[in-house]
Scaffold this motif. Structure first.
Motif, PDB file in Angstrom:
ATOM      1  N   GLU A   1      -7.584  -2.778   0.222  1.00 50.38           N
ATOM      2  CA  GLU A   1      -8.173  -3.502  -0.905  1.00 50.38           C
ATOM      3  C   GLU A   1      -7.544  -3.112  -2.248  1.00 50.38           C
ATOM      4  OE1 GLU A   1     -10.132  -5.911  -0.201  1.00 50.38           O
ATOM      5  OE2 GLU A   1     -10.456  -5.381   1.905  1.00 50.38           O
TER       6      GLU A   1
ATOM      7  N   PRO B   1      -3.408  -3.427  -2.422  1.00 45.45           N
ATOM      8  CA  PRO B   1      -2.986  -4.833  -2.511  1.00 45.45           C
ATOM      9  C   PRO B   1      -3.318  -5.477  -3.851  1.00 45.45           C
ATOM     10  CG  PRO B   1      -3.932  -4.395  -0.361  1.00 45.45           C
ATOM     11  CD  PRO B   1      -4.174  -3.163  -1.191  1.00 45.45           C
TER      12      PRO B   1
ATOM     13  N   GLN C   1      -3.893 -12.454  -1.610  1.00 44.54           N
ATOM     14  CA  GLN C   1      -3.704 -12.568  -0.175  1.00 44.54           C
ATOM     15  C   GLN C   1      -2.235 -12.463   0.212  1.00 44.54           C
ATOM     16  OE1 GLN C   1      -6.209 -12.387   1.867  1.00 44.54           O
ATOM     17  NE2 GLN C   1      -4.806 -12.316   3.610  1.00 44.54           N
TER      18      GLN C   1
ATOM     19  N   LYS D   1      -1.274  -8.823  -0.040  1.00 46.54           N
ATOM     20  CA  LYS D   1      -1.797  -8.063   1.093  1.00 46.54           C
ATOM     21  C   LYS D   1      -0.956  -8.293   2.337  1.00 46.54           C
ATOM     22  CE  LYS D   1      -6.199  -6.916   3.279  1.00 46.54           C
ATOM     23  NZ  LYS D   1      -7.670  -7.161   3.244  1.00 46.54           N
TER      24      LYS D   1
END
Length: 229
Positions: A30, A33, A45, A48
């Motif tokens: 979390e 990223p 996203q 990540k």
């Protein structure tokens, strides 16, 4: 679960065994990223996905755990970023009582961790965990991760132990399997390393517990060593 009467030495993993793995999972899945996305102007996203591909490519190697490696690879201060969420570092349930009981019964306790020395120092400063065990060895000192059979040979050189009278406690099945191959007599798996996630499935050949209160009563029945003097 454990034959305490036959033990001299207990090797203990740190993250996910003594300390809540929530800190590490939150950081890698979390917080990093998010910071990586901000640095590189990416959608969270996408950031990540890119990070996970890089990280998974190093799984099982010493680089996987090395903050110096990731700082260089990502051009980011990984230790500084970890400090940003350092308040999440915490003990797992019943750990203090477990470690105190091991010490009272004269068992030699060594944290054997894959944690890099820099975040290790931060975690020790926040928890005082080093005051509850006899020694701490990082795999980065030995040049091999615990998953590598050579780790156990190197560990024996710096912390001599009798394999037949040693217990290894860890939340990683690959590490426990490596310890078994190295001849460590007794193994114990922690199945609930992250307080915010469901427990892992049990291993068919390795005894597992969720928390240390499951082994404390048996351990505390062992006769304590007489105090010196």
């Amino acid at each position: 679960m454990v034959n305490w009467s036959t033990l001299d030495t207990v090797f203990l993993d740190m993250d996910g065994t003594l300390l809540d793995l929530h800190f590490d999972n939150h950081f890698w899945l979390e917080h990093l990223p998010l910071r990586y996305a901000q640095k590189n102007n990416l959608q969270p996203q996408v950031a990540k996905q890119q990070l996970m591909a890089l990280i998974m490519a190093q799984r099982g190697s010493l680089n996987w755990y090395c903050t110096d490696y990731w700082s260089n690879q990502l051009s980011m201060d990984i230790n500084g970023l970890k400090a940003e969420v350092g308040e999440r570092v915490s003990y797992r349930p019943h750990v203090r009582a477990f470690l105190c009981s091991l010490r009272e019964r004269g068992l030699y306790t060594v944290i054997a961790t894959n944690c890099h020395p820099d975040p290790l120092a931060m975690k020790l400063e926040r928890t005082g965990l080093d005051t509850l065990v006899d020694d701490i060895v990082s795999s980065h000192q030995l040049g091999k991760p615990k998953e590598d059979p050579a780790f156990w040979q190197a560990l024996h050189r710096v912390t001599p132990y009798d394999r037949s009278r040693t217990l290894m406690v860890d939340d990683s099945f690959p590490v426990l399997e490596s310890a078994a191959k190295a001849g460590i007599a007794q193994l114990l798996a922690v199945l609930a390393p992250d307080s915010q996630q469901p427990a892992n499935r049990a291993h068919p050949q390795i005894t597992g517990i969720h928390d240390f209160d499951e082994v404390l009563p048996q351990l505390q029945k062992q006769r304590p060593l007489p105090s010196a003097g």
